[in-house]
Design an enzyme around this catalytic site. Sequence first.
Site, mmCIF file in Angstrom:
data_model
loop_
_atom_site.group_PDB
_atom_site.id
_atom_site.type_symbol
_atom_site.label_atom_id
_atom_site.label_comp_id
_atom_site.label_asym_id
_atom_site.label_seq_id
_atom_site.Cartn_x
_atom_site.Cartn_y
_atom_site.Cartn_z
ATOM 1 N N ARG A 101 5.484 1.609 5.933
ATOM 2 C CA ARG A 101 4.102 1.876 6.318
ATOM 3 C C ARG A 101 3.746 1.102 7.585
ATOM 4 O O ARG A 101 3.933 -0.113 7.650
ATOM 5 C CB ARG A 101 3.160 1.487 5.185
ATOM 6 N N THR A 105 -1.698 1.710 11.567
ATOM 7 C CA THR A 105 -2.223 3.032 11.208
ATOM 8 C C THR A 105 -2.173 3.295 9.706
ATOM 9 O O THR A 105 -2.830 4.206 9.213
ATOM 10 C CB THR A 105 -1.426 4.138 11.913
ATOM 11 N N ASP A 197 4.865 -4.513 -9.997
ATOM 12 C CA ASP A 197 5.679 -3.951 -8.921
ATOM 13 C C ASP A 197 7.012 -3.475 -9.517
ATOM 14 O O ASP A 197 7.859 -4.290 -9.895
ATOM 15 C CB ASP A 197 5.912 -4.992 -7.838
ATOM 16 N N ASP A 200 10.354 -4.764 -7.773
ATOM 17 C CA ASP A 200 10.664 -6.159 -8.068
ATOM 18 C C ASP A 200 11.173 -6.322 -9.498
ATOM 19 O O ASP A 200 12.094 -7.105 -9.756
ATOM 20 C CB ASP A 200 9.427 -7.036 -7.858
#
Length: 206
Positions: A101, A105, A197, A200
């Site tokens: 990402r 933006t 997560d 992880d």
Amino acid sequence: MLKVLHHPLITHKLTQMRQKDTGTKDFRQNLDEIAGLMAYEITRDVPTRKVEIVTPVAPCVSEEMAKEIVLVPILRAGLGMVNGIRNLIPTAKVGHIGLYRDEETLEPHEYFAKFPSNLPDSVVMVLDPMLATGGSASAAIDMIKKRGATVIKLICLVGAPEGVKRIEEDHPDVDIYLAALDEKLNEHGYIVPGLGDAGDRIFGTK
């Protein structure tokens, strides 16, 4: 179309994964098993064709799958769903897609993509344990469509309503399969109650 797979075995195993004290080994094993259980339902509408075979007793006409299956995990957490599905469909080919990402933006960009050549003729299953905002999944589906895929299914363990809405708006032709639809996203973009997560917890990196 959204399909939430309500099944006691799936729910039981997902409960084990959600618990914060569940270690990497048990988290990964339950993920494998849930992915396999989900695959049974996900492949229910895969087209078949008639074939003539010979059993040890007599000739007969039976059926086999008419389309190949391609699994496309979104790196890295999506890798945790591959083995569970391949245990059920060992002939499935596997592509990979990696996204990052842009910090300014916030748009996802492809940094790695490798696919088998049969995408246009296959049932393509995009794999990612978590469907949060839906941004990465939507971008991955866009990239797969550009390479010719027409029959695409998005397979996730846990989804938030925000992510489901995004996929339904961006890709109304893609079926979404979840083991659970959770309550919402929090201010940090995590699914609530979620399971933390997934990457992880799968790879033991936190």
